[in-house]
Design a protein around this motif. Structure first.
Motif, PDB file in Angstrom:
ATOM      1  N   LEU A   1      57.440  73.301 -13.483  1.00 28.84           N
ATOM      2  CA  LEU A   1      58.105  74.465 -14.069  1.00 28.84           C
ATOM      3  C   LEU A   1      59.241  75.007 -13.209  1.00 28.84           C
ATOM      4  CD1 LEU A   1      55.432  76.754 -15.773  1.00 28.84           C
ATOM      5  CD2 LEU A   1      57.435  75.690 -16.808  1.00 28.84           C
ATOM      6  N   LEU A   2      59.139  74.888 -11.897  1.00 28.71           N
ATOM      7  CA  LEU A   2      60.153  75.461 -11.011  1.00 28.71           C
ATOM      8  C   LEU A   2      61.554  74.923 -11.316  1.00 28.71           C
ATOM      9  CD1 LEU A   2      60.970  77.230  -8.617  1.00 28.71           C
ATOM     10  CD2 LEU A   2      60.245  75.387  -7.090  1.00 28.71           C
ATOM     11  N   PRO A   3      61.787  73.604 -11.336  1.00 27.39           N
ATOM     12  CA  PRO A   3      63.142  73.132 -11.664  1.00 27.39           C
ATOM     13  C   PRO A   3      63.537  73.433 -13.102  1.00 27.39           C
ATOM     14  CG  PRO A   3      61.620  71.279 -11.411  1.00 27.39           C
ATOM     15  CD  PRO A   3      60.895  72.492 -10.935  1.00 27.39           C
ATOM     16  N   ARG A   4      62.562  73.398 -14.025  1.00 23.49           N
ATOM     17  CA  ARG A   4      62.895  73.681 -15.422  1.00 23.49           C
ATOM     18  C   ARG A   4      63.333  75.132 -15.595  1.00 23.49           C
ATOM     19  NH1 ARG A   4      58.239  73.161 -19.705  1.00 23.49           N
ATOM     20  NH2 ARG A   4      57.639  71.562 -18.195  1.00 23.49           N
ATOM     21  N   MET A   5      62.603  76.067 -14.959  1.00 23.49           N
ATOM     22  CA  MET A   5      62.970  77.478 -15.069  1.00 23.49           C
ATOM     23  C   MET A   5      64.292  77.747 -14.360  1.00 23.49           C
ATOM     24  SD  MET A   5      60.861  78.770 -17.074  1.00 23.49           S
ATOM     25  CE  MET A   5      61.697  80.347 -16.961  1.00 23.49           C
ATOM     26  N   THR A   6      64.532  77.077 -13.231  1.00 22.07           N
ATOM     27  CA  THR A   6      65.797  77.262 -12.523  1.00 22.07           C
ATOM     28  C   THR A   6      66.968  76.883 -13.416  1.00 22.07           C
ATOM     29  OG1 THR A   6      64.711  76.811 -10.409  1.00 22.07           O
ATOM     30  CG2 THR A   6      67.095  76.641 -10.462  1.00 22.07           C
ATOM     31  N   TYR A   7      66.828  75.807 -14.168  1.00 22.84           N
ATOM     32  CA  TYR A   7      67.871  75.388 -15.101  1.00 22.84           C
ATOM     33  C   TYR A   7      68.071  76.436 -16.190  1.00 22.84           C
ATOM     34  CZ  TYR A   7      70.025  72.901 -19.020  1.00 22.84           C
ATOM     35  OH  TYR A   7      70.837  72.549 -20.062  1.00 22.84           O
TER      36      TYR A   7
END
Length: 641
Positions: free
Chosen positions: A331-337
């Motif tokens: 979730l971390l990279p997805r939310m950052t995007y």
């Protein structure tokens, strides 16, 4: 709620507008539209992605073109019925029932004079075929985003920054000042943008481009003026009926042709909204979250879930419970995007997961209690800053002894964290500072020296610029009496914290799940009423948000109203010490930010070591370093967008 985009007198404008619009597909899965027209010796191209909420038929499709005007619009007008009736009395004939058509006809009749009359959340672009002018507009409080990029006489705009990044071929440069601000706040202020050339249209303003290259700007609403007028109303003895104002706003925010549900954390703000919504929509659904039991115990989190259940049962609400046990590595990279800019508040994950669950159940619209804490002084920092004034009167030797004793206490052991110790250490970090500095330090991540020690030494001047901007915004008010201290904090929060963080992550997280979130407290009438409440009625004794609680007590059980403040956050210490510990060490030792020289390896290593030892709580700091790292990787590799 939708995604809007456009290109005005821009090279290869049609292809650019098409790509802008395609990048926003998640904001509007129900339809897409395009519009093109000459503009002087160039062209205008408008795009739209539709999430159909009001008037689900084709008469609500966009861009909407009528009588020489073309409109691409993102938002909702909650006073559309009244504006429609007024326009009909003036012989305007409507084809459908959408608020989009109401906005278009209001613009035709009144131009920018219609803007102060609009009650809702919105960002839109309107093109006049007769004059060749494009006007961009953003709502009064910055609920809806609008990013724009100007080069020469050309302009592109979109609801999300990633869309502009996608069409500029990686030519956008990261703004170090925005990253410094992001480290300080754990979000980028609305006055700045993570890419140099891009700007956010300020709340309550408009921008007009003419085919001859002229650009005109205007301001139609300013929060500072509202706060000043509120102080004068309070001085005249006026006491707004907060219960009635909030209920009326909630009723208006239920306007929809699709199902509406609420966030229900079990805290005051969401409980009041849910109870009021249930009066007008009996049996309304609500969504709440819980965490893995071991995470909640480690974090010493209050049991908000049982309070949410009680409120739901009391008011006949259909409650849906969602356990937050995310794969944070995924979730971390997805939310950052999806968040567009480096925003380090894990509450964005909660919002996304709730909205995704609601969307999967067929719910497109959610009501959130966002904004009540900022407007009515409900955060711990508001009370803490008042307590600090009294603490400063304690004899200095006693203060020194207290600080030394607290400094020796651990914030966590291997089995659990100690919230009271974390709060005490946080309080002592600002309790003896001057007003504006103390307020800033009470909610930001670092003081000046700590921030300078963490980043490239060449950015020292940038740090001072960012701190000066905060001081300038805080000082830009007419609330100059000591009694207005609470409202000075509320005004600064409503101008910086609310649009820069809470409204930003709410918009991005919800739209990533193709869901519209409405915020009844962030309504022009509620805001005007809030600033007509004197500060000494917002915080009474040790009771924050006292005026709103007094109003809520006419609706909710008193033990719900006056229970300790709940949380809409995440078990960060548990995540950082377990799920993400190897990633934290990797980023601190050899991340892109360290290798680029923006962050200092030795300073970052000290944060990791002190947090791991349990002496200091740097979980929020390190979480934000991870979000900043992932954002920076995408931004500098050309993958962002």
């Amino acid at each position: 709620m939708c995604g809007i985009a456009g290109a005005y007198r821009w090279p290869d404008g049609k292809a650019v507008a098409d790509r802008l619009t395609d990048t926003l597909a998640h904001r509007g899965p129900d339809g897409a539209g395009r519009y093109s027209h000459p503009a002087g010796d160039g062209d205008v191209h408008l795009g739209h992605r539709r999430l159909a909420i009001v008037d689900l038929s084709g008469t609500g499709a966009q861009p909407m073109v009528s009588g020489g005007l073309a409109l691409t619009y993102n938002g909702e007008l909650y006073n559309a019925p009244e504006l429609r009736a007024e326009l009909e009395r003036a012989s305007v004939r409507f084809r459908g029932t959408s608020d989009t058509e109401v906005l278009l006809e209001a613009w035709r009749r009144w131009g920018t004079d219609c803007l102060p009359r609009l009650r809702g959340m919105f960002a839109f672009g309107v093109f006049d075929e007769r004059t060749g002018e494009l006007t961009l507009v953003r709502d009064q409080l910055g609920i809806k985003p609008l990013f724009l990029l100007r080069r020469g006489t050309g302009l592109v705009f979109a609801s999300e920054l990633k869309a502009l990044a996608a069409v500029t071929g990686g030519s956008l440069e990261v703004d170090p000042a925005a990253l410094v601000a992001s480290l300080l706040y754990y979000w980028v202020p609305d006055s700045r943008c993570a890419f140099r050339e891009v700007e956010k249209l300020p709340p309550g303003s408009w921008l007009r481009c003419a085919p001859d290259g002229r650009v005109e700007r205007g301001r139609y609403w300013h929060l500072r003026d509202v706060a000043t007028a509120g102080r004068e109303r309070a001085a005249g003895g006026e006491r707004p009926d907060l219960a009635a104002v909030v209920e009326e706003s909630t009723r208006r925010h239920l306007l929809s042709d699709v199902p509406v549900a609420t966030f229900l954390s079990g805290g005051l703000d969401s409980s009041l909204l849910t109870a009021l919504a249930a009066r007008h929509r009996p049996g309304i659904s609500a969504y709440t979250i819980g965490f893995r039991a071991e995470d909640a115990r480690f974090e010493a989190m209050p049991d908000d879930l049982r309070h949410a259940r009680r409120v739901a049962e009391r008011f006949g609400v259909d409650l849906h419970e969602i356990e937050i046990a995310p794969d944070v590595h995924d979730l971390l990279p997805r939310m950052t995007y999806h968040l567009d800019e480096p925003i380090g508040d894990p509450a964005a994950i909660n919002t996304y997961l709730i909205c995704r669950a609601a969307q999967e159940a067929g719910v497109k619209v959610m009501l959130s209690g966002m904004g009540a804490d900022e407007l009515f002084a409900g955060y711990r920092k508001h009370l803490a800053n008042l307590v600090a004034l009294r603490y400063q009167r304690v004899p200095r030797p006693l203060r020194r002894g207290t600080a030394a004793a607290v400094d020796r206490l651990p914030v966590a052991t291997a089995r659990r964290g100690y919230r009271s110790v974390r709060f005490a250490k946080r309080f002592l970090s600002f309790a003896e500072l001057p007003e504006e500095t103390a307020f800033r330090r009470s909610y930001t991540m670092y003081d000046r020296d700590e921030l300078l020690a963490l980043i490239d030494p060449d950015l020292a001047g940038t740090v001072d610029d960012v701190l000066t901007e905060h001081a300038d915004v805080y000082a830009d008010n007419a609330l100059d009496s000591p009694a207005d201290f609470v409202n000075r904090m509320c005004l600064a929060d409503a101008r910086m914290f609310l649009p820069g963080l809470n409204l930003a992550y709410t918009d991005r997280s919800s739209m990533a799940a193709s869901t519209e979130v409405r915020v009844p407290y962030v309504d022009v009438d509620v805001v005007e009423a809030a600033f007509a409440v004197p500060g000494d009625r917002k915080i009474v004794g040790r009771q924050g948000k006292a005026a709103l609680k007094e109003a809520a007590a006419t609706v909710l059980p008193r033990d719900v109203v006056y229970r300790p403040k709940g949380l809409f956050s995440a078990p960060l210490r548990a995540w950082m010490s377990r799920d993400l510990a190897p990633l934290v060490r990797e980023v601190a030792h050899d991340g892109v930010l360290v290798r680029s020289g923006f962050l200092r390896r030795d300073a970052l290593a000290r944060l990791v070591a002190e947090d791991a030892a349990g002496q200091r709580d740097f979980s929020k700091h390190l979480w934000h370093v991870l979000t900043l790292e992932y954002w920076y990787r995408g931004a500098t590799s050309g993958e962002f967008g």
